[in-house]
Scaffold this active site. Structure first.
Site, PDB file in Angstrom:
ATOM      1  N   GLU A 113       0.649  -1.128   0.115  1.00 14.33           N
ATOM      2  CA  GLU A 113       0.039   0.059  -0.011  1.00 14.33           C
ATOM      3  C   GLU A 113       0.806   1.193  -0.052  1.00 14.33           C
ATOM      4  O   GLU A 113       2.155   1.265   0.323  1.00 14.33           O
ATOM      5  CB  GLU A 113      -0.951   0.000   1.251  1.00 14.33           C
ATOM      6  CG  GLU A 113      -0.455  -0.129   2.626  1.00 14.33           C
ATOM      7  CD  GLU A 113      -0.949  -0.622   3.515  1.00 14.33           C
ATOM      8  OE1 GLU A 113      -1.690  -1.553   3.560  1.00 14.33           O
ATOM      9  OE2 GLU A 113      -1.104  -0.020   4.649  1.00 14.33           O
ATOM     10  N   LYS A 115       2.861   4.666   0.915  1.00 12.37           N
ATOM     11  CA  LYS A 115       3.266   5.033   2.222  1.00 12.37           C
ATOM     12  C   LYS A 115       3.127   6.537   2.085  1.00 12.37           C
ATOM     13  O   LYS A 115       3.686   7.406   1.555  1.00 12.37           O
ATOM     14  CB  LYS A 115       4.616   4.783   2.606  1.00 12.37           C
ATOM     15  CG  LYS A 115       5.110   5.556   3.803  1.00 12.37           C
ATOM     16  CD  LYS A 115       6.651   5.104   4.203  1.00 12.37           C
ATOM     17  CE  LYS A 115       7.282   5.608   5.187  1.00 12.37           C
ATOM     18  NZ  LYS A 115       6.844   6.791   5.787  1.00 12.37           N
ATOM     19  N   ASP A 117       3.205  10.502   3.273  1.00  8.93           N
ATOM     20  CA  ASP A 117       4.103  11.382   3.930  1.00  8.93           C
ATOM     21  C   ASP A 117       3.227  12.327   4.874  1.00  8.93           C
ATOM     22  O   ASP A 117       3.147  13.198   4.326  1.00  8.93           O
ATOM     23  CB  ASP A 117       5.105  12.127   3.053  1.00  8.93           C
ATOM     24  CG  ASP A 117       6.233  12.566   3.599  1.00  8.93           C
ATOM     25  OD1 ASP A 117       6.470  12.204   4.866  1.00  8.93           O
ATOM     26  OD2 ASP A 117       6.783  13.415   2.968  1.00  8.93           O
ATOM     27  N   TYR A 223      -5.207   3.087   7.756  1.00  8.78           N
ATOM     28  CA  TYR A 223      -4.822   1.815   7.203  1.00  8.78           C
ATOM     29  C   TYR A 223      -4.446   0.502   8.155  1.00  8.78           C
ATOM     30  O   TYR A 223      -3.834  -0.387   7.925  1.00  8.78           O
ATOM     31  CB  TYR A 223      -3.332   2.180   6.411  1.00  8.78           C
ATOM     32  CG  TYR A 223      -2.445   2.983   7.186  1.00  8.78           C
ATOM     33  CD1 TYR A 223      -1.783   2.515   8.425  1.00  8.78           C
ATOM     34  CD2 TYR A 223      -1.942   4.318   6.890  1.00  8.78           C
ATOM     35  CE1 TYR A 223      -0.973   3.421   9.316  1.00  8.78           C
ATOM     36  CE2 TYR A 223      -1.359   4.957   7.785  1.00  8.78           C
ATOM     37  CZ  TYR A 223      -0.803   4.587   8.785  1.00  8.78           C
ATOM     38  OH  TYR A 223       0.213   5.310   9.653  1.00  8.78           O
ATOM     39  N   LYS A 311      11.257   2.610   0.685  1.00  6.98           N
ATOM     40  CA  LYS A 311      11.104   4.420   0.185  1.00  6.98           C
ATOM     41  C   LYS A 311      11.688   4.527  -1.133  1.00  6.98           C
ATOM     42  O   LYS A 311      12.753   4.117  -1.455  1.00  6.98           O
ATOM     43  CB  LYS A 311      11.932   5.162   1.207  1.00  6.98           C
ATOM     44  CG  LYS A 311      11.239   5.190   2.779  1.00  6.98           C
ATOM     45  CD  LYS A 311      10.732   6.491   3.390  1.00  6.98           C
ATOM     46  CE  LYS A 311      11.684   7.114   3.680  1.00  6.98           C
ATOM     47  NZ  LYS A 311      11.141   8.138   4.434  1.00  6.98           N
ATOM     48  N   CYS A 405      32.429  36.786  13.594  1.00  5.13           N
ATOM     49  CA  CYS A 405      30.908  36.363  13.590  1.00  5.13           C
ATOM     50  C   CYS A 405      30.526  37.067  12.640  1.00  5.13           C
ATOM     51  O   CYS A 405      30.506  38.350  12.690  1.00  5.13           O
ATOM     52  CB  CYS A 405      30.339  36.517  14.855  1.00  5.13           C
ATOM     53  SG  CYS A 405      28.353  36.293  14.688  1.00  5.13           S
ATOM     54  N   CYS A 408      27.781  39.723  14.106  1.00  7.75           N
ATOM     55  CA  CYS A 408      28.169  40.956  14.887  1.00  7.75           C
ATOM     56  C   CYS A 408      29.736  41.250  15.013  1.00  7.75           C
ATOM     57  O   CYS A 408      30.118  42.026  15.601  1.00  7.75           O
ATOM     58  CB  CYS A 408      27.721  40.406  16.417  1.00  7.75           C
ATOM     59  SG  CYS A 408      28.701  39.290  17.143  1.00  7.75           S
ATOM     60  N   CYS A 421      29.978  31.688  17.816  1.00  5.18           N
ATOM     61  CA  CYS A 421      30.162  33.125  18.029  1.00  5.18           C
ATOM     62  C   CYS A 421      30.092  33.116  19.732  1.00  5.18           C
ATOM     63  O   CYS A 421      29.402  32.698  20.276  1.00  5.18           O
ATOM     64  CB  CYS A 421      29.074  33.905  17.456  1.00  5.18           C
ATOM     65  SG  CYS A 421      29.340  35.689  18.221  1.00  5.18           S
ATOM     66  N   CYS A 426      25.798  39.107  20.600  1.00  8.64           N
ATOM     67  CA  CYS A 426      25.844  39.031  19.318  1.00  8.64           C
ATOM     68  C   CYS A 426      24.284  39.203  18.886  1.00  8.64           C
ATOM     69  O   CYS A 426      23.406  38.682  19.443  1.00  8.64           O
ATOM     70  CB  CYS A 426      26.305  37.491  19.000  1.00  8.64           C
ATOM     71  SG  CYS A 426      25.725  37.297  17.236  1.00  8.64           S
TER      72      CYS A 426
HETATM   73  S1  IVH Z   1       1.693   0.782   9.338  1.00 10.87           S
HETATM   74  C1  IVH Z   1       3.079  -0.777  13.162  1.00 10.87           C
HETATM   75  N1  IVH Z   1       1.063   1.849   6.794  1.00 10.87           N
HETATM   76  O1  IVH Z   1       4.959   5.833   7.797  1.00 10.87           O
HETATM   77  C2  IVH Z   1       2.925  -0.253  11.717  1.00 10.87           C
HETATM   78  N2  IVH Z   1       2.436   3.302   8.373  1.00 10.87           N
HETATM   79  O2  IVH Z   1       7.838   5.249   8.519  1.00 10.87           O
HETATM   80  C3  IVH Z   1       2.784   1.126  11.830  1.00 10.87           C
HETATM   81  N3  IVH Z   1       2.614   5.500   7.304  1.00 10.87           N
HETATM   82  O3  IVH Z   1       4.669   5.583  11.595  1.00 10.87           O
HETATM   83  C4  IVH Z   1       2.621   1.869  10.614  1.00 10.87           C
HETATM   84  N4  IVH Z   1       1.558   5.207   5.430  1.00 10.87           N
HETATM   85  O4  IVH Z   1       3.296   7.076  10.434  1.00 10.87           O
HETATM   86  C5  IVH Z   1       1.688   2.102   7.736  1.00 10.87           C
HETATM   87  N5  IVH Z   1       0.286   2.430   4.693  1.00 10.87           N
HETATM   88  C6  IVH Z   1       0.885   2.796   5.643  1.00 10.87           C
HETATM   89  C7  IVH Z   1       1.812   3.937   6.138  1.00 10.87           C
HETATM   90  C8  IVH Z   1       2.404   4.224   7.105  1.00 10.87           C
HETATM   91  C9  IVH Z   1       2.207   6.164   6.198  1.00 10.87           C
HETATM   92  C10 IVH Z   1       3.583   6.262   8.165  1.00 10.87           C
HETATM   93  C11 IVH Z   1       3.014   5.896   9.634  1.00 10.87           C
HETATM   94  C12 IVH Z   1       4.357   5.361  10.399  1.00 10.87           C
HETATM   95  C13 IVH Z   1       5.531   5.815   9.311  1.00 10.87           C
HETATM   96  C14 IVH Z   1       6.768   4.749   9.213  1.00 10.87           C
END
Ligand code: IVH
Length: 667
Positions: A113, A115, A117, A223, A311, A405, A408, A421, A426
């Site tokens: 799924e 991720k 941000d 999720y 990632k 600095c 200053c 500094c 300052c």
């Molecule tokens: S599962 C124990 N699913 O990414 C499992 N996290 O880098 C916890 N995040 O802490 C998270 N999309 O804030 C999960 N589809 C997804 C996600 C997700 C974003 C975030 C979440 C997590 C962080 C980890």
């Protein structure tokens, strides 16, 4: 109240909820915006005429409520973990192999799924009503952001067909177009810009005034569940589908895959598709699909063994570095900053990047006029990675390390790779210190952001922190872009800060290594600033979260001549130096307002525990109900314990209780 009014109200509620679901969650409205507005107006007019009937989770309640003084910190029912990350396909394959091994050769299917941000949240529903939303915080305890979450448009306040209690885990985000619009508006008002959508969402959720939050179109996606084992669902894909069926925001993009080949294929497809999502997606999350297999695999302290985040390599961009400027931090550390020709990078415009320190500049041989490669690796501030030597102008020269600095002109000292500094006067340091002092997390002085601080210092109105409290309206109105109204507002903000709780003042002083949490502990332990300022290292290390190093920093801070001058001046200006009763009762927010039930045999008398709970702001009740926050259970606890378990009330042992209230005696 006539029965027909009640029925009419129920009908209106149902209709508005139905169209909210179609519009905000499923993005498939059935009626025109104008028709929706009429219906919504009818509902809100009806509520005005019949306030006694208002359902507290009516869709009209999404406008925010009275501002809070601070967020309550609340323990999580189940620890909120993070995920292990990788950028490498090999490591991902290793993870898949480890899973198969952990399952003793059993086949596993994986759910893939997006991720998002954004910011992790946990949201609890009781009898279908949204009752509580928390941030992750430190994983064990989070901030209670219920009021802010309630303003989120795609998050219904009431959901039909939910189990009696259920807690969802998800991510709050600010959709990309809303982010651009928000920053544009801020730029016009001369306010600081958010670096990226995540940063903007985080800033928004931290606002104490939920009416302001309601102005920003945050959204959420769920999720996961806090306690999948208590649900009748057995897999991640069934959960995704059920979330959508309940009418809650969930992932519409997810794939199932068995075996490394298919998993990799799915994350590549996601990489292609993610540009179309309304949220920033920085990777794929790969989870073992079956909940029973997840349980077998267990978790480490930080992250589960049944999931991993893959990632995508962050975007990079090339742009020209036209100048190097210097930022002086509040402790005097000088950070060189690259001023860049504006360039788009991972969804936001970048015109500055940190160069970290002068050794980094020398190592990478970065020069003014160079074309540089910049990257944003999940960090708010972009960094310069490397120089494109082919485009280097022939006339360029290495950067000269400053000998004084840059702000200053004061003397510099070298500490490891950093230049600092050491001047007491300052202006650069003063600005940063003031900014920190006035910031939301510290003295919270409304209207005193970076620009205002700059003006106050540059106009010589404030040369020492305490002079802030002597500034007059007359002086302020002479400043640029400062009308009478903003002057009055700022003065009110400054005046209001005089009565802030002691911990905010301690934090605002900017003692090296002393954060907000230790400031709270220090305020509670010493109760007055005078006592804290004369404390010895040995006394300081008695305090929770204060180690010997921090204790030494505190002692030397209070011994500095400038501090010894500052404190009496602040006192004279009328600042609060004493912890008030509420602050003392707060104990980090843990027991304030908390309801306890005590059961079973404990090491001391029941009265002793009642006293301790009360001293720390909590109360003790006789029987367990959904409103109980904690059941303190000793040996041989009986029916109360069983009831607590069935109501999912948090049960703690005596040892955990001692940890909760800290180590000091409650006198
Ligand atoms: S599962 C124990 N699913 O990414 C499992 N996290 O880098 C916890 N995040 O802490 C998270 N999309 O804030 C999960 N589809 C997804 C996600 C997700 C974003 C975030 C979440 C997590 C962080 C980890």
């Amino acid at each position: 109240m006539s029965n027909s009014s009640t029925q009419h109200y129920a009908h209106l509620l149902k209709q508005v909820r139905h169209h909210d679901l179609l519009y905000y969650v499923q993005a498939q409205p059935e009626i025109s915006d104008a028709a929706y507005d009429r219906l919504y107006r009818e509902l809100s007019d009806f509520e005005k005429a019949h306030p006694q009937l208002i359902d507290e989770n009516s869709p009209t309640r999404k406008v925010g409520g009275a501002p809070l003084d601070s967020f309550r910190t609340v323990p999580h029912t189940v620890r909120m973990q993070s995920l292990n990350n990788t950028y490498s396909e090999n490591e991902l394959t290793d993870f898949l192999t480890r899973v198969t091994k952990g399952l003793a050769g059993q086949e596993a299917t994986f759910a893939i799924e997006p991720k998002i941000d954004g910011l992790a949240v946990t949201v609890r529903f009781l009898d279908g009503h949204l009752v509580q939303g928390l941030t992750r915080g430190d994983g064990d305890r989070g901030d209670d952001i219920t009021e802010n979450l309630k303003t989120i448009r795609n998050l219904p306040l009431f959901v039909r067909g939910l189990p009696k209690t259920i807690e969802f885990r998800g991510e709050v985000y600010l959709p990309e177009p809303a982010f651009a619009a928000l920053n544009h508006a801020r730029q016009k008002k001369g306010e600081a810009l958010f670096a990226n959508p995540r940063n903007a969402a985080a800033g928004t959720l931290k606002l104490l005034d939920s009416r302001e939050v309601a102005q920003r179109p945050l959204a959420v996606v769920f999720y996961g569940l806090a306690q999948p084992e208590t649900s009748s669902l057995t897999t991640q894909d069934a959960l995704h589908q059920q979330i959508l069926q309940w009418g809650l925001p969930g992932h519409t993009w997810f794939r199932l895959a068995d075996g490394p080949g298919k998993v990799l294929q799915a994350i590549h497809t996601l990489d292609r598709d993610r540009t179309k999502f309304p949220f920033a997606t920085d990777g794929a999350v790969i989870k073992v699909n079956r909940f029973d297999q997840q349980r077998v695999l267990l978790s480490t302290e930080k992250a589960p063994r049944w999931a991993i985040a893959y990632k995508y390599t962050p975007e990079q961009a090339e742009t020209r570095l036209h100048a190097i400027t210097f930022q002086v931090g509040r402790s005097g550390v000088i950070t060189p900053v690259a001023e860049l020709d504006p360039v788009l990078l991972s969804g936001s415009t970048v015109s500055r990047a940190t160069l970290h320190n002068f050794e980094e500049i020398a190592r990478k041989d970065i020069r003014v006029g160079d074309y540089v490669n910049i990257e944003k690796a999940g960090e708010v501030i972009p960094a310069v990675l490397s120089v494109n030597l082919q485009k280097r102008p022939t006339s360029s020269r290495p950067i000269a390390v400053p000998r004084h600095c840059p702000v200053c002109g004061g003397p510099l000292s070298k500490e490891e790779v950093f230049l600092r500094c050491t001047s007491r006067d300052c202006v650069g340091q003063l600005k940063r210190r003031l900014q920190h002092f006035a910031s939301r997390g510290a003295m919270d002085i409304e209207g005193m952001g970076e620009a205002m601080v700059g003006q106050l210092v540059d106009a010589d109105l404030v040369q020492h922190l305490d002079q802030l409290y002597a500034v007059t309206e007359e002086q302020l109105t002479h400043l640029d872009r400062m009308g009478e109204k903003s002057a009055t507002n700022l003065l009110q903000g400054i005046a209001a800060s005089k009565s802030r709780p002691l911990w905010r003042l301690i934090f605002g002083l900017g003692i090296p290594q002393v954060g907000a949490v230790s400031s709270e502990s220090l305020a509670r332990h010493f109760t007055t600033l005078e006592k804290l300022s004369s404390a010895t290292v040995a006394e300081l290390t008695q305090v929770n979260d204060v180690g010997p190093k921090v204790a030494e920093e505190i002692v030397s801070f209070f011994q500095e001549r400038s501090t010894q001058r500052l404190l009496p001046a602040l006192r004279k200006a009328g600042l609060n130096f004493t912890a008030q009763k509420e602050e003392l009762a707060m104990r980090g927010g843990v027991l304030a307002g908390k309801k306890f039930v005590i059961t079973g045999t404990l090491s001391q008398s029941r009265e002793e525990f009642v006293r301790q709970i009360q001293t720390h702001g909590g109360s003790v009740v006789g029987s367990v109900s959904p409103k109980t926050d904690f059941v303190l259970a000793g040996e041989e606890a009986g029916s109360k314990l069983t009831k607590a378990r069935s109501l999912q009330v948090r049960v703690i042992t005596e040892k955990e209780f001692v940890k909760l209230v800290g180590t000091e005696s409650p006198e």
